[in-house]
Design an enzyme around this catalytic site. Structure first.
Site, mmCIF file in Angstrom:
data_model
loop_
_atom_site.group_PDB
_atom_site.id
_atom_site.type_symbol
_atom_site.label_atom_id
_atom_site.label_comp_id
_atom_site.label_asym_id
_atom_site.label_seq_id
_atom_site.Cartn_x
_atom_site.Cartn_y
_atom_site.Cartn_z
ATOM 1 N N SER A 37 0.819 -1.210 0.000
ATOM 2 C CA SER A 37 0.000 0.000 0.000
ATOM 3 C C SER A 37 0.852 1.258 0.000
ATOM 4 C CB SER A 37 -0.924 0.020 1.227
ATOM 5 O OG SER A 37 -1.826 -1.067 1.213
ATOM 6 N N SER A 78 -4.262 2.295 2.880
ATOM 7 C CA SER A 78 -4.158 0.967 3.500
ATOM 8 C C SER A 78 -5.184 0.074 2.824
ATOM 9 C CB SER A 78 -4.415 1.028 5.010
ATOM 10 O OG SER A 78 -4.540 -0.280 5.546
ATOM 11 N N THR A 83 -3.976 -1.228 8.838
ATOM 12 C CA THR A 83 -2.532 -1.112 9.034
ATOM 13 C C THR A 83 -2.243 -0.133 10.162
ATOM 14 O OG1 THR A 83 -2.252 -1.498 6.657
ATOM 15 C CG2 THR A 83 -0.348 -0.658 7.875
ATOM 16 N N ARG A 130 -0.033 -6.115 -2.252
ATOM 17 C CA ARG A 130 1.040 -5.909 -3.229
ATOM 18 C C ARG A 130 0.554 -6.091 -4.662
ATOM 19 N NH1 ARG A 130 1.714 -10.817 -0.722
ATOM 20 N NH2 ARG A 130 2.340 -12.658 -1.943
ATOM 21 N N GLU A 199 8.657 -11.485 -1.294
ATOM 22 C CA GLU A 199 7.316 -11.936 -0.902
ATOM 23 C C GLU A 199 6.794 -13.055 -1.789
ATOM 24 O OE1 GLU A 199 4.328 -9.201 0.791
ATOM 25 O OE2 GLU A 199 5.607 -7.587 0.016
ATOM 26 N N HIS A 215 30.045 4.904 -3.672
ATOM 27 C CA HIS A 215 30.815 5.466 -2.568
ATOM 28 C C HIS A 215 30.851 4.542 -1.354
ATOM 29 C CE1 HIS A 215 31.083 9.426 -4.541
ATOM 30 N NE2 HIS A 215 29.909 9.085 -5.037
ATOM 31 N N LYS A 305 2.157 -9.724 12.746
ATOM 32 C CA LYS A 305 1.012 -8.887 13.119
ATOM 33 C C LYS A 305 0.324 -9.438 14.369
ATOM 34 C CE LYS A 305 -0.092 -7.084 8.497
ATOM 35 N NZ LYS A 305 -1.057 -7.082 7.393
#
Length: 311
Positions: A37, A78, A83, A130, A199, A215, A305
């Site tokens: 999201s 979301s 979320t 996603r 994922e 660098h 979660k």
């Protein structure tokens, strides 16, 4: 739908996504979102850097940056609507007095928006966050008023799926840890490739940016590692300095390695980004097949979660 179906339907989802235009013009925008999201915010931030139509900050954290004030336009995205970080950002925007909109399928974010009489763009349910990128991104570009909007939407719609190329690339990446390098406009694309490989294919990947990697990370290639593979995400409108950096880095660092090099297509920045995102999404699906894994579930995220619930 499962991830593979949605990936193959990316362009159809794009064509059918909501395109509700905002009549306002904004100078300072904060796009709050996490994971699938949140990638839309990173894409639009990169586009704003090369077009200067407004200042866009992608916010992937709790609350809002300390500099945020009531003059900021905030969109909280979301897909699930639950979320934690994005809910926190929405509440912070309300407290500060920012103009706030939400993009979601429902959940707590929709409820919060209804309670505060906010504009809600309700997205189609039934997808993994996603995989919902075309739905979320098209909504965002319409709500913030991307320049030449109709032309950009149309050019994206005319892209095609690079199925054969994705299979060839996946076969080169199997059994390796992909190191994905990009610059400027393509930086959110490299990050998307990394996340999709992780994922969908359940395989670690890394990304970095040119010229910054020249660098620091460049030294890490002093001792070649056969487990690593190199992917370069190139823009077809690359600046001369960046082109020279890529070519010099290839000659100095990766002269003995096989490199996967992908070049964006299209005129507009949005199209160039999406052309490479579609390719990366397809590569991750093909890589999942080669790894013999199901690309759809992300059990460890759900477990995390649950572990954090209420904390």
């Amino acid at each position: 739908m499962n991830i593979e179906e949605d990936t193959l339907n990316f362009l159809e989802m794009w064509k059918n996504a909501k395109s509700e235009l905002s009549v306002k013009k904004y100078r300072q925008v904060i796009l709050s979102g996490m994971g699938g999201s949140g990638i839309g915010g990173q894409i639009l931030s990169a586009i704003s850097d090369v077009t200067n139509f407004c200042q866009i900050t992608s916010w992937n954290n709790y609350n809002l940056p300390k500099w945020a004030n009531k003059d900021c336009f905030v969109i909280c995205v979301s897909y699930s609507g639950n979320t934690a970080e994005t809910l926190s950002a929405a509440k912070a925007a309300i407290e500060i007095g920012c103009e706030l909109e939400v993009v979601t399928t429902g959940g707590k974010l929709k409820k919060l928006a209804e309670e505060n009489d906010l504009h809600i763009t309700e997205i189609e349910k039934g997808h993994q966050p996603r995989a919902a990128l075309p739905l979320l991104l098209k909504t965002l570009i319409c709500r913030i008023g991307l320049p030449d909007l109709e032309e950009q939407i149309s050019e994206v719609s005319n892209l095609t799926l690079p199925i054969t190329e994705s299979k060839n690339i996946a076969s080169q990446l199997k059994g390796t840890i992909p190191c994905i390098y990009s610059s400027d406009l393509m930086n959110p694309v490299a990050y998307r490739w990394r996340c999709q490989i992780e994922e969908n294919a359940k395989q670690l990947a890394f990304n970095h940016q040119i010229p910054e990697m020249n660098h620091n990370e460049i030294v890490g290639w002093t001792l070649p590692n056969n487990q690593m593979s190199v992917i370069l995400i190139r823009d077809n409108h690359e600046k001369t300095q960046i082109k020279n950096r890529f070519e010099a880095t290839k000659n100095v660092v990766w002269d003995k390695l096989e490199i996967v090099e992908c070049v964006a297509e299209g005129k507009n920045p949005l199209t160039r980004i999406i052309s490479m995102i579609i390719l990366g999404d397809l590569v991750s699906i093909e890589l999942a097949k080669l790894n013999n894994v199901n690309p759809s579930p992300v059990e460890v995220i759900e477990n995390l979660k649950e572990e954090l619930d209420g904390k």
